[in-house]
Design an enzyme around this catalytic site. Structure first.
Site, mmCIF file in Angstrom:
data_model
loop_
_atom_site.group_PDB
_atom_site.id
_atom_site.type_symbol
_atom_site.label_atom_id
_atom_site.label_comp_id
_atom_site.label_asym_id
_atom_site.label_seq_id
_atom_site.Cartn_x
_atom_site.Cartn_y
_atom_site.Cartn_z
ATOM 1 N N GLY A 141 -13.456 0.390 -10.987
ATOM 2 C CA GLY A 141 -12.657 0.966 -11.928
ATOM 3 C C GLY A 141 -13.176 2.105 -12.982
ATOM 4 O O GLY A 141 -12.299 2.679 -13.481
ATOM 5 N N GLU A 143 -17.797 -3.468 -8.308
ATOM 6 C CA GLU A 143 -17.222 -2.821 -7.125
ATOM 7 C C GLU A 143 -16.864 -1.512 -7.255
ATOM 8 O O GLU A 143 -15.596 -1.078 -7.369
ATOM 9 C CB GLU A 143 -15.889 -3.797 -6.627
ATOM 10 C CG GLU A 143 -16.382 -5.362 -6.714
ATOM 11 C CD GLU A 143 -14.766 -5.956 -6.387
ATOM 12 O OE1 GLU A 143 -13.692 -5.588 -6.814
ATOM 13 O OE2 GLU A 143 -15.045 -7.233 -6.150
ATOM 14 N N PRO A 144 -17.696 -0.669 -7.659
ATOM 15 C CA PRO A 144 -17.367 0.767 -7.810
ATOM 16 C C PRO A 144 -16.878 1.542 -6.695
ATOM 17 O O PRO A 144 -17.440 1.383 -5.705
ATOM 18 C CB PRO A 144 -18.459 1.491 -8.573
ATOM 19 C CG PRO A 144 -19.461 0.486 -7.905
ATOM 20 C CD PRO A 144 -19.064 -0.826 -7.632
ATOM 21 N N GLY A 145 -16.029 2.395 -6.719
ATOM 22 C CA GLY A 145 -15.413 3.127 -5.644
ATOM 23 C C GLY A 145 -15.472 4.735 -6.118
ATOM 24 O O GLY A 145 -16.641 5.346 -6.075
ATOM 25 N N ARG A 182 -3.373 12.812 -3.885
ATOM 26 C CA ARG A 182 -3.256 12.446 -5.306
ATOM 27 C C ARG A 182 -2.344 13.620 -6.112
ATOM 28 O O ARG A 182 -1.526 12.972 -7.043
ATOM 29 C CB ARG A 182 -4.687 12.552 -5.848
ATOM 30 C CG ARG A 182 -5.807 11.500 -5.198
ATOM 31 C CD ARG A 182 -7.011 11.241 -5.719
ATOM 32 N NE ARG A 182 -6.905 10.664 -6.868
ATOM 33 C CZ ARG A 182 -6.822 11.235 -8.096
ATOM 34 N NH1 ARG A 182 -7.152 12.495 -8.270
ATOM 35 N NH2 ARG A 182 -6.868 10.452 -9.235
ATOM 36 N N TYR A 231 0.263 11.031 -7.803
ATOM 37 C CA TYR A 231 -0.118 10.605 -9.100
ATOM 38 C C TYR A 231 0.056 11.569 -10.466
ATOM 39 O O TYR A 231 -0.391 11.771 -11.472
ATOM 40 C CB TYR A 231 -1.209 9.846 -9.399
ATOM 41 C CG TYR A 231 -1.916 8.993 -8.357
ATOM 42 C CD1 TYR A 231 -1.292 7.875 -8.346
ATOM 43 C CD2 TYR A 231 -2.859 9.398 -7.668
ATOM 44 C CE1 TYR A 231 -1.769 6.925 -7.348
ATOM 45 C CE2 TYR A 231 -3.463 8.213 -6.742
ATOM 46 C CZ TYR A 231 -2.949 7.207 -6.604
ATOM 47 O OH TYR A 231 -3.170 6.151 -5.604
ATOM 48 N N CYS A 290 6.458 20.295 4.684
ATOM 49 C CA CYS A 290 8.103 20.353 4.167
ATOM 50 C C CYS A 290 8.347 19.530 3.383
ATOM 51 O O CYS A 290 9.084 18.573 3.608
ATOM 52 C CB CYS A 290 8.839 20.543 5.548
ATOM 53 S SG CYS A 290 8.171 21.849 6.577
ATOM 54 N N GLU A 291 7.927 19.552 2.060
ATOM 55 C CA GLU A 291 8.177 18.733 0.791
ATOM 56 C C GLU A 291 8.064 19.749 -0.484
ATOM 57 O O GLU A 291 6.848 20.263 -0.505
ATOM 58 C CB GLU A 291 7.219 17.670 1.003
ATOM 59 C CG GLU A 291 7.426 16.562 1.975
ATOM 60 C CD GLU A 291 8.632 15.721 2.038
ATOM 61 O OE1 GLU A 291 9.152 15.549 1.052
ATOM 62 O OE2 GLU A 291 8.746 15.074 2.883
HETATM 63 C C1 PLP Z 1 -9.668 -0.273 -5.727
HETATM 64 C C2 PLP Z 1 -10.560 -1.428 -5.984
HETATM 65 C C3 PLP Z 1 -11.909 -1.250 -6.501
HETATM 66 C C4 PLP Z 1 -12.456 0.312 -6.608
HETATM 67 O O1 PLP Z 1 -11.854 0.846 -7.652
HETATM 68 P P1 PLP Z 1 -12.282 2.245 -8.237
HETATM 69 O O2 PLP Z 1 -11.696 2.681 -9.213
HETATM 70 O O3 PLP Z 1 -12.273 3.288 -7.204
HETATM 71 O O4 PLP Z 1 -13.751 2.071 -8.735
HETATM 72 C C5 PLP Z 1 -12.457 -2.125 -6.858
HETATM 73 N N1 PLP Z 1 -12.121 -3.423 -6.539
HETATM 74 C C6 PLP Z 1 -11.043 -3.651 -6.008
HETATM 75 C C7 PLP Z 1 -10.594 -5.017 -5.960
HETATM 76 C C8 PLP Z 1 -10.089 -2.706 -5.779
HETATM 77 O O5 PLP Z 1 -8.868 -2.970 -5.341
#
Ligand code: PLP
Length: 419
Positions: free
Chosen positions: A239, A273-275, A312, A316, A343-344
């Site tokens: 997050g 859990e970074p994305g 995105r 959002y 076409c939106e």
């Molecule tokens: C989406 C998600 C993440 C990654 O979130 P980021 O905002 O991209 O870091 C980590 N854990 C869980 C359970 C998620 O659903």
């Protein structure tokens, strides 16, 4: 922006010109910097400063095998939310003992697949999910490693669509439900309690929601210990936000050290859990101007990438900086909408953006597109999905071919019934 810089007026990714890539692979394409991935991953590593931990990259942010393999080489684990993501993680060589499985809707088949492959743990989100996992574990004659996702009910102060840790969201168990869930799991001989988990939302740019959530988690862990339930992993979720515009989110190292300070008296291993904060600013989407169009005072650039490539902005109303790949004199700057071919009306990459005058054929780079970009793309309007390219210093490789029209119809069957 990090590894995307102008050299002699042309935008480069590391030491490769985006123009050169465009000439070779065509447009639109996503381009990722391996150096950026490495730096961000290592920044997380540094924050843990010797504490036991696993950095589980959230595959949903960008699931390209080359990205996963790059992170796997650095020692990353994976946070998966589907059987497909597990398949990718294993393909990319990510170690099974570093894989955690999140998500509210795991199916029986997916649970079996994950159990067979001996992943680190399942982050359970409901009592029914727990019951199903226990049954499957029993059928397979092997214990399932579990943690419960708890919902600390803190406001992450982010976009409502990406806030997940409030009571009104569908994710996790409330703090009071959690104790009961752990009791039930402790009594179940097919479940083995490994940890606790939370994830409060995405694109969080302040420390306070993370600290608040962690303190609540820590309190719960202490209550569990009193009940005789001990755990070996504390998963603080992902997050952490990135700078799309002028945001100044905490650096990964500072964020982790702040949490480790809060955890000074804890001896569990930590999972994060970074994305987005790993891959968001590692990638751009390069697109070409097809046409310029003026409607009264409004100018439009119609480009060859649309909401199907990068959703995105439409989804959002997210802001992505847009830079010309070849710098132009700042003359003729006016408020411009950069729109796709779909076409939106909602098909835009940017709205009312001061942009210099460009002609058809000019390349634009949509910045900060490495997370939730290609991963959320679709074939809407029967548009083949874009190519993906990864840069390694002075070299680049196509890491996903542009789809062809044949690819579009590959799974379709005409039954021969006429009509
Ligand atoms: C989406 C998600 C993440 C990654 O979130 P980021 O905002 O991209 O870091 C980590 N854990 C869980 C359970 C998620 O659903």
């Amino acid at each position: 922006m990090g590894h995307f810089k102008y050299k002699n007026g042309v935008l480069f990714c590391e030491n490769v010109s985006l123009e050169e890539i465009a000439h070779t692979v065509g447009t639109p394409f996503y381009c990722y910097s391996s150096a950026h991935l490495r730096e961000r991953f290592n920044a997380y590593e540094a924050g843990f400063a010797g504490r036991k931990h696993i950095i589980c990259f959230a595959i949903k942010a960008n699931s390209n095998l080359a990205i996963l393999s790059c992170l796997g080489h650095l020692g990353a684990g994976a946070d998966i939310v589907s059987g497909g993501e597990l398949f990718r993680a294993l393909r990319a060589g990510i170690k099974r003992e570093k894989i955690v499985y999140s998500g509210v809707g795991k199916t029986a088949e997916e649970m079996e697949y994950a159990l067979e492959n001996d992943i680190a743990m399942f982050n359970i989100e409901s009592m029914e999910e727990m019951a199903l996992l226990s049954k499957i574990a029993e059928n397979m004659g092997r214990k399932a490693p579990v943690s419960f996702r708890v919902n600390p009910d803190v406001d992450p102060k982010t976009h409502p669509y990406i806030s997940t840790g409030l009571k009104k969201n569908k994710f996790g168990l409330s703090m009071d439900q959690a104790l009961a869930a752990y009791k039930r799991a402790a009594a179940d001989k097919w479940l083995s309690i490994k940890g606790i988990d939370c994830h409060i939302g995405s694109q969080i740019i302040e420390m306070s929601p993370f600290i608040d959530a962690f303190r609540r988690l820590r309190k719960l862990i202490k209550e569990m210990a009193k009940m005789g339930i001990s755990i070996s992993y504390v998963d603080i979720g992902g997050g952490l936000g990135i700078a799309y515009r002028e945001e100044s989110p905490p650096e990964p190292g500072d964020y982790i050290s702040a949490i480790m300070e809060e955890a000074a008296d804890m001896d569990q291993a930590f999972i994060v859990e970074p994305g987005r904060s790993i891959c968001g600013n590692a990638g751009v989407l390069v697109t070409k101007v097809l046409f310029t169009k003026e409607n009264g005072s409004k100018r439009f650039y119609i480009v060859d990438a649309g909401m199907n490539d990068l959703g995105r902005p439409s989804l959002y109303n997210a802001y992505h900086e847009i830079r010309p790949v070849r710098k132009v004199e700042k003359e003729g700057v006016s408020e411009t909408d950069i729109v796709g071919p779909i076409c939106e009306t909602g098909d835009f990459l940017a709205r009312s953006r001061p942009m210099p005058r460009l002609t058809s054929g000019s390349l634009l780079s949509v910045m900060s597109a490495g997370a939730y970009g290609f991963a959320m793309s679709s074939n809407y309007n029967s548009r083949p999905r874009a190519a993906e390219v990864m840069v390694y210093g002075g070299r680049f490789h196509v890491v996903r071919n542009r789809e062809s029209w044949r690819d579009l119809v590959a799974g379709e069957i005409v039954p021969g019934e006429g009509c």
